[in-house]
Design a protein around this motif. Sequence first.
Motif, PDB file in Angstrom:
ATOM      1  N   ILE A 154      -1.401  -2.639   7.395  1.00 35.38           N
ATOM      2  CA  ILE A 154      -0.720  -2.895   6.102  1.00 35.38           C
ATOM      3  C   ILE A 154      -0.212  -1.387   5.469  1.00 35.38           C
ATOM      4  O   ILE A 154       0.244  -1.313   4.499  1.00 35.38           O
ATOM      5  N   ARG A 155      -0.193  -0.601   6.473  1.00 34.64           N
ATOM      6  CA  ARG A 155       0.313   0.652   6.006  1.00 34.64           C
ATOM      7  C   ARG A 155       1.767   0.692   5.704  1.00 34.64           C
ATOM      8  O   ARG A 155       2.563  -0.218   6.110  1.00 34.64           O
TER       9      ARG A 155
ATOM     10  N   ASN B 236      -0.252   4.094   0.918  1.00 30.00           N
ATOM     11  CA  ASN B 236      -0.819   5.059   2.021  1.00 30.00           C
ATOM     12  C   ASN B 236      -0.119   4.556   3.271  1.00 30.00           C
ATOM     13  O   ASN B 236       0.476   3.537   3.593  1.00 30.00           O
TER      14      ASN B 236
ATOM     15  N   CYS C  28       0.876  -1.351  -0.007  1.00 27.66           N
ATOM     16  CA  CYS C  28       0.092   0.107  -0.034  1.00 27.66           C
ATOM     17  C   CYS C  28       0.743   1.330  -0.081  1.00 27.66           C
ATOM     18  O   CYS C  28       1.919   1.505   0.760  1.00 27.66           O
TER      19      CYS C  28
ATOM     20  N   CYS D 226      -2.317   4.912   6.413  1.00 31.62           N
ATOM     21  CA  CYS D 226      -3.271   5.434   7.426  1.00 31.62           C
ATOM     22  C   CYS D 226      -3.152   4.861   8.771  1.00 31.62           C
ATOM     23  O   CYS D 226      -2.268   3.793   8.903  1.00 31.62           O
TER      24      CYS D 226
ATOM     25  N   ARG E  77      -5.346   9.822   8.071  1.00 32.31           N
ATOM     26  CA  ARG E  77      -5.044   9.544   6.924  1.00 32.31           C
ATOM     27  C   ARG E  77      -4.213  10.519   5.952  1.00 32.31           C
ATOM     28  O   ARG E  77      -4.622  11.230   5.126  1.00 32.31           O
TER      29      ARG E  77
ATOM     30  N   GLY F  46      -4.304  -3.558  -0.697  1.00 29.46           N
ATOM     31  CA  GLY F  46      -4.018  -2.098  -0.229  1.00 29.46           C
ATOM     32  C   GLY F  46      -3.913  -1.235  -1.647  1.00 29.46           C
ATOM     33  O   GLY F  46      -4.386  -1.447  -2.616  1.00 29.46           O
TER      34      GLY F  46
ATOM     35  N   TYR G 157      -4.216   3.879  11.231  1.00 30.18           N
ATOM     36  CA  TYR G 157      -4.869   2.678  11.935  1.00 30.18           C
ATOM     37  C   TYR G 157      -4.754   1.202  11.315  1.00 30.18           C
ATOM     38  O   TYR G 157      -4.909   0.148  11.990  1.00 30.18           O
ATOM     39  N   CYS G 158      -3.941   1.307  10.323  1.00 29.35           N
ATOM     40  CA  CYS G 158      -4.054   0.057   9.232  1.00 29.35           C
ATOM     41  C   CYS G 158      -2.693  -0.751   9.436  1.00 29.35           C
ATOM     42  O   CYS G 158      -1.632  -0.007   9.350  1.00 29.35           O
TER      43      CYS G 158
HETATM   44 FE1  SF4 Z   1      -3.701   1.541   2.467  1.00 29.28          FE
HETATM   45 FE2  SF4 Z   1      -4.680   0.486   4.849  1.00 29.28          FE
HETATM   46 FE3  SF4 Z   1      -4.958   2.943   4.192  1.00 29.28          FE
HETATM   47 FE4  SF4 Z   1      -6.368   0.943   2.816  1.00 29.28          FE
HETATM   48  S1  SF4 Z   1      -6.694   1.349   4.996  1.00 29.28           S
HETATM   49  S2  SF4 Z   1      -5.232   2.755   2.085  1.00 29.28           S
HETATM   50  S3  SF4 Z   1      -4.717  -0.523   3.025  1.00 29.28           S
HETATM   51  S4  SF4 Z   1      -3.070   1.897   4.668  1.00 29.28           S
END
Ligand code: SF4
Length: 428
Positions: A161-162, A154, A152, A156, A261, A198, A158-159
């Motif tokens: 797999i950020r 990004n 991914c 985020c 985010r 992701g 909370y995530c």
């Molecule tokens: Fe990437 Fe997780 Fe954000 Fe989806 S929620 S964009 S997988 S970091």
Amino acid sequence: MCYAIPGKITGLKNKIAIVDYFGEKRRVLNEFENVRKGDYVYAQGGIIVYKIPKKEAIEILKLWKDRFFELKKIDKNLSQLDGEIKVRNNILEILQKVNLQKELSKRELLDLLELKDQASLKLLYQTANNIRQKEHGNACCVHGIIEFSNYCRNNCLYCGIRNDRLIDRYRMREEEIIRIAKYAVRKLRFKALVLQSGEDYWYDEKKLIKIVREIRKLNVLIFLSIGIRSESLYSKLYRAGAKAILLRFETSNKKIFSKLRPKTSFEERVSLIRSLKKMGYIIATGFLIGLPGEKNNDIINNILLTKKLNADMYSFGPFIPTKGTPLENLAPVSQDVVLKTIAISRITDRKSKILVTSALETLGKEARKNGLLSGANSLMINLTPSYYKKLYELYPGRPDRDKNLLENIKETIELLFSLGRAPIDLGI
Ligand code: SF4
Ligand code: SAH
């Protein structure tokens, strides 16, 4: 799934078909040119996905007939209101207003969200379940999800797999995704698949179109859950055969959104959801519950925004803290907060589908069942092979993480049957 029920076309005008299921009629969208009155079809999410040969359809309907009515009876019994429950007068007044199908004020929605005593909660859940039964019958859609890449771009907060989190990453090749989809559709008879990843731009236009085209040939409803991509790409993917999107706006609170985010835009995400709806996509959207800084007022705003976006399906779940992310030390919300959110969503939007997400299932063994008894009518089953599933850890504690797929399907079907639900999708 092998349990889906075919319906018979009894009416057809322009692109709208009337499909009959043992006397129950539903309106669905038809995009096939060779579908005629008298044909048998499978519909998913309100769209015809497959025309089934008459002989085959009649055989399946024979197998279903008794069970169809048996399940309906169980569901009807379980969704009756218990007139004996004693609750505060003001709550009773609000719920009576709900039963008269009057719109609730924001204050009244908040009063429901603030309920704590068991009797009131029980009545709230029952009210929502009763609406679900009246509006949707006992149909429950069961979609399969394939998590095809945990890369991914990004971050985020909370995530799991950020981009910044140090984890092993994988990407399935096009052929591998198509192979899993073939197995799911041909062997397990899934009729709707979610392709999730992701935000991984390694999958360019050419690769995504190939994947969608090949999977569409299997006669299945394809949901894309791949994050922000250009409208022109989404439009091409629609034409290639993807007809549904799962894209949450995550939170309607812009301040919280921009904090959690980084470098992404609330306006862009919401405007993309709106454009995709206009393009013709079926929209599943929603939010996380319990993000840091969120108040009850935000949860109500989230429900109202989901409705405003004309979601065909609500998809929301609790935020679950993940080790190695900036929010690792926070606590998740309680199961009741999520169940209240399901019930209030059902009260606010009688017609939409509401998904029980796997994040809710992490909050307790009975959570999935409780979700279905509080107004929800949709489930997902994870089809990702176990060696990848372990790496697709948006959040920890997923109950299906170590479960064998066939065992998981069996348990899901047993749960649905015990609640009188038919694992089918009867249409809009
Ligand atoms: Fe990437 Fe997780 Fe954000 Fe989806 S929620 S964009 S997988 S970091
Ligand atoms: N990248 C795509 C799809 C994958 S993420 C996207 O962002 O849309 C799918 C969903 O996982 C997100 O929408 C988010 O709501 C959810 N999610 C991410 N981290 C989570 C966590 N810690 N707890 C619960 N849900 C989470």
